[in-house]
Design a protein around this motif. Structure first.
Motif, PDB file in Angstrom:
ATOM      1  N   LYS A   1       0.953  -1.282  -0.075  1.00  0.00           N
ATOM      2  CA  LYS A   1       0.095  -0.020   0.017  1.00  0.00           C
ATOM      3  C   LYS A   1       0.875   1.258   0.001  1.00  0.00           C
ATOM      4  N   THR A   2       1.900   1.169   0.855  1.00  0.00           N
ATOM      5  CA  THR A   2       2.929   2.268   0.636  1.00  0.00           C
ATOM      6  C   THR A   2       4.329   1.772   1.071  1.00  0.00           C
ATOM      7  N   GLY A   3       5.304   2.808   0.941  1.00  0.00           N
ATOM      8  CA  GLY A   3       6.654   2.527   1.691  1.00  0.00           C
ATOM      9  C   GLY A   3       7.108   3.640   2.162  1.00  0.00           C
ATOM     10  N   LEU A   4       7.275   3.504   3.589  1.00  0.00           N
ATOM     11  CA  LEU A   4       7.637   4.410   4.521  1.00  0.00           C
ATOM     12  C   LEU A   4       8.845   4.544   5.056  1.00  0.00           C
ATOM     13  N   TRP A   5       9.380   5.797   5.196  1.00  0.00           N
ATOM     14  CA  TRP A   5      10.593   6.165   6.049  1.00  0.00           C
ATOM     15  C   TRP A   5      10.211   7.164   7.099  1.00  0.00           C
ATOM     16  N   TYR A   6      10.838   6.861   8.215  1.00  0.00           N
ATOM     17  CA  TYR A   6      10.940   7.838   9.282  1.00  0.00           C
ATOM     18  C   TYR A   6      11.741   9.023   8.964  1.00  0.00           C
ATOM     19  N   ALA A   7      10.990  10.156   9.336  1.00  0.00           N
ATOM     20  CA  ALA A   7      11.705  11.518   8.743  1.00  0.00           C
ATOM     21  C   ALA A   7      12.726  11.547   9.911  1.00  0.00           C
ATOM     22  N   ASP A   8      13.884  12.233   9.340  1.00  0.00           N
ATOM     23  CA  ASP A   8      15.001  12.510  10.173  1.00  0.00           C
ATOM     24  C   ASP A   8      16.044  13.554   9.886  1.00  0.00           C
ATOM     25  N   ARG A   9      17.254  13.582   9.834  1.00  0.00           N
ATOM     26  CA  ARG A   9      18.056  14.615   9.376  1.00  0.00           C
ATOM     27  C   ARG A   9      18.059  14.628   8.083  1.00  0.00           C
ATOM     28  N   ILE A  10      17.940  13.462   7.486  1.00  0.00           N
ATOM     29  CA  ILE A  10      18.220  13.579   5.560  1.00  0.00           C
ATOM     30  C   ILE A  10      16.831  14.209   5.187  1.00  0.00           C
ATOM     31  N   THR A  11      15.773  13.950   5.775  1.00  0.00           N
ATOM     32  CA  THR A  11      14.455  14.677   5.456  1.00  0.00           C
ATOM     33  C   THR A  11      14.503  16.039   5.647  1.00  0.00           C
ATOM     34  N   ARG A  12      14.973  16.440   6.890  1.00  0.00           N
ATOM     35  CA  ARG A  12      15.133  17.903   7.277  1.00  0.00           C
ATOM     36  C   ARG A  12      15.824  18.508   6.368  1.00  0.00           C
ATOM     37  N   GLU A  13      17.036  18.104   5.991  1.00  0.00           N
ATOM     38  CA  GLU A  13      17.986  18.770   5.049  1.00  0.00           C
ATOM     39  C   GLU A  13      17.361  18.875   3.786  1.00  0.00           C
ATOM     40  N   TYR A  14      16.801  17.756   3.336  1.00  0.00           N
ATOM     41  CA  TYR A  14      16.131  18.023   1.957  1.00  0.00           C
ATOM     42  C   TYR A  14      14.846  18.860   1.823  1.00  0.00           C
ATOM     43  N   LEU A  15      14.227  18.879   2.842  1.00  0.00           N
ATOM     44  CA  LEU A  15      13.014  19.698   2.790  1.00  0.00           C
ATOM     45  C   LEU A  15      13.449  21.147   3.018  1.00  0.00           C
ATOM     46  N   ALA A  16      14.664  21.349   3.662  1.00  0.00           N
ATOM     47  CA  ALA A  16      14.919  22.766   3.949  1.00  0.00           C
ATOM     48  C   ALA A  16      15.335  23.495   2.440  1.00  0.00           C
ATOM     49  N   ARG A  17      15.839  22.901   1.574  1.00  0.00           N
ATOM     50  CA  ARG A  17      15.957  23.001   0.312  1.00  0.00           C
ATOM     51  C   ARG A  17      14.875  23.881  -0.470  1.00  0.00           C
ATOM     52  N   TYR A  18      13.746  23.475  -0.049  1.00  0.00           N
ATOM     53  CA  TYR A  18      12.669  24.043  -0.626  1.00  0.00           C
ATOM     54  C   TYR A  18      11.740  25.100   0.429  1.00  0.00           C
ATOM     55  N   GLY A  19      12.406  25.316   1.612  1.00  0.00           N
ATOM     56  CA  GLY A  19      11.965  26.531   2.488  1.00  0.00           C
ATOM     57  C   GLY A  19      10.910  25.660   3.462  1.00  0.00           C
ATOM     58  N   GLN A  20      11.030  24.374   3.691  1.00  0.00           N
ATOM     59  CA  GLN A  20      10.094  23.788   4.504  1.00  0.00           C
ATOM     60  C   GLN A  20      10.864  23.165   5.728  1.00  0.00           C
ATOM     61  N   THR A  21      10.088  23.083   6.841  1.00  0.00           N
ATOM     62  CA  THR A  21      10.731  22.511   8.223  1.00  0.00           C
ATOM     63  C   THR A  21       9.855  21.520   8.741  1.00  0.00           C
ATOM     64  N   CYS A  22      10.294  20.374   9.308  1.00  0.00           N
ATOM     65  CA  CYS A  22       9.695  19.331   9.964  1.00  0.00           C
ATOM     66  C   CYS A  22      10.543  18.583  11.055  1.00  0.00           C
ATOM     67  N   GLN A  23       9.755  17.961  11.807  1.00  0.00           N
ATOM     68  CA  GLN A  23      10.318  17.140  13.102  1.00  0.00           C
ATOM     69  C   GLN A  23      10.617  15.795  12.522  1.00  0.00           C
ATOM     70  N   ASP A  24      11.567  15.299  13.309  1.00  0.00           N
ATOM     71  CA  ASP A  24      12.059  13.989  13.174  1.00  0.00           C
ATOM     72  C   ASP A  24      10.740  12.919  13.699  1.00  0.00           C
ATOM     73  N   GLN A  25      10.564  11.719  13.137  1.00  0.00           N
ATOM     74  CA  GLN A  25       9.465  10.776  13.448  1.00  0.00           C
ATOM     75  C   GLN A  25      10.352   9.730  14.012  1.00  0.00           C
ATOM     76  N   LYS A  26       9.978   9.549  15.390  1.00  0.00           N
ATOM     77  CA  LYS A  26      10.959   8.517  16.162  1.00  0.00           C
ATOM     78  C   LYS A  26      10.105   7.348  16.138  1.00  0.00           C
ATOM     79  N   PRO A  27      10.910   6.240  15.703  1.00  0.00           N
ATOM     80  CA  PRO A  27      10.029   4.946  15.853  1.00  0.00           C
ATOM     81  C   PRO A  27      10.062   4.138  17.322  1.00  0.00           C
ATOM     82  N   HIS A  28       8.828   3.585  17.622  1.00  0.00           N
ATOM     83  CA  HIS A  28       8.763   3.039  18.772  1.00  0.00           C
ATOM     84  C   HIS A  28       9.972   1.979  18.981  1.00  0.00           C
ATOM     85  N   ASP A  29      10.069   1.486  20.248  1.00  0.00           N
ATOM     86  CA  ASP A  29      11.173   0.318  20.301  1.00  0.00           C
ATOM     87  C   ASP A  29      10.943  -0.753  19.867  1.00  0.00           C
TER      88      ASP A  29
END
Length: 405
Positions: free
Chosen positions: A213-241
């Motif tokens: 149905k989908t293929g998911l990645w948890y948002a992290d530093r790579i996500t934040r740096e990528y979105l910053a190129r487009y003027g966007q900000t985000c928070q990391d998504q921490k996986p449960h243990d």
């Protein structure tokens, strides 16, 4: 403990969730179908046009007068209703949406099966049919059964000439074309690996080829740096243990080698070395799987100073990728090598224009599907990474990129 799909959809796997849609998009093919259904509803109005996108990519520019008429009809509808509209040359819908328009935690619905690509950004992104899209236009929401999840753990480092497309083909072969039906694939990376966004987009894109149905990645530093190129900000998504996964699969990048999906199934995969020497009529580098700037740059590095031996078509995934390739010199390298570069979009991937194969011809493509007759009636073609495609274009036959880099 909850998986990322359960967290975003706010319900446990197996249950049903009614969700407001953060972003909804369609293209010139599914958009006109959705409009027909919308009109049959009595054209009640678009409830949240700011969340809706119409993106021309599948047969753009138009290949016939009939296509042009349909383009005009949908273009007029989209602009008059206040939806976001991307005309010809803007790029493939999935890549266009990935360029700062989708954020982690959002529910994103696209009227195209490869909408799962946007799960790379930590969004629950999936594809629906035209009737569902029409329903979203008029209601702003949809319902989903929350999928169970399969974990794909990735460690290590890619070797010379090996790409994330090779991993994508391998995990599809491992699961089979229906091995992840209505599941969510969660990609998990250990401290030894750092997967760039372009690799994540490729891996998420192929999730539907295993039925997911989908293929998911948890948002992290790579996500934040990528979105910053487009003027966007985000928070990391921490996986449960200890999230509950129905299956766990481990992949060691160091063990991978260049590979190919052979005609006519995505999950029938062999190493390039097994098939080296297979004659080719055409090579195609592009699509929502591997038409990003980084893909074009890797191909150009192999083609630099050389000439292609077979017709080689290159189609950037978006206008932004096209512009970056032009300003960086990548485009000049590709053209000098004899490649034909077309306007951003899907190109010949769906067998409509810009390089359809003839009966009996054999092609090599960086796309995500090699179904019988898809890219040309009576033709067959292999799926590969851009590096393998570039090396093979030079040789005029399937060739190992490790000998070219």
């Amino acid at each position: 403990m909850e998986t990322l799909s359960e967290k975003i959809l706010g319900a446990q796997a197996g249950s049903f969730s009614d969700k407001q849609i953060d972003k909804a998009f369609c293209h010139d093919g599914t958009g006109i179908q959705a409009k027909i259904i919308y009109d049959e509803m009595g054209a009640p109005g678009i409830v949240n046009p700011e969340a809706c996108y119409v993106i021309y990519d599948h047969i753009a520019p138009a290949n016939t007068s009939q296509t042009a008429d349909l383009h005009r009809e949908l273009r007029d509808f989209a602009t008059k209703s206040g939806m976001h509209f991307s005309d010809i040359g803007g790029g493939i819908c999935h890549q266009y949406m990935a360029e700062g328009r989708v954020l982690p935690g959002e529910v994103v619905i696209g009227a195209d099966s490869h909408s799962c690509t946007l799960g790379a950004l930590g969004a629950f992104a999936t594809g629906v049919g035209a009737s569902d899209m029409a329903g979203i236009w008029v209601s702003g929401e949809t319902w989903l059964r929350v999928p169970e999840s399969i974990a794909l753990y990735i460690s290590g480092t890619l070797g010379k000439g090996v790409e994330y497309k090779d991993l994508a083909l391998c995990y599809v072969a491992n699961l089979g074309m229906d091995g992840a039906t209505y599941k969510s694939l969660e990609f998990r990376v250990d401290s030894t690996s750092e997967i760039p966004m372009e690799g994540r987009l490729t891996l998420s894109n192929m999730a539907v080829e295993a039925g997911a149905k989908t293929g998911l990645w948890y948002a992290d530093r790579i996500t934040r740096e990528y979105l910053a190129r487009y003027g966007q900000t985000c928070q990391d998504q921490k996986p449960h243990d200890e999230p509950f996964y129905t299956q766990e699969i481990w992949w060691e990048l160091d063990d991978l080698e260049p590979c190919l999906a052979v005609p006519h199934r995505v999950d029938t995969v062999k190493s390039v070395s097994e098939l080296a020497g297979t004659p080719l009529d055409q090579v195609f580098i592009g699509t929502c799987t591997n038409g990003r700037f980084e893909d074009l740059a890797r191909a150009a590095a192999i083609l630099d100073g050389k000439s292609v031996a077979v017709r080689t078509i290159v189609v950037p995934a978006s206008q932004a990728d096209y512009l970056q390739a032009a300003t960086s010199g990548v485009l000049a390298t590709l053209v000098a090598a004899g490649c034909t570069v077309c306007s951003p979009g899907c190109g010949p991937c769906l067998g409509a224009h810009m390089g359809v194969l003839g009966d009996g011809e054999v092609g090599l493509s960086t796309a995500n599907r090699n179904f019988r007759n898809r890219m040309g009636v009576g033709a067959s073609y292999y799926l590969s990474s851009p590096s393998t495609a570039a090396a093979s274009a030079i040789a005029g036959e399937i060739a190992d990129p490790r000998e070219a880099v």
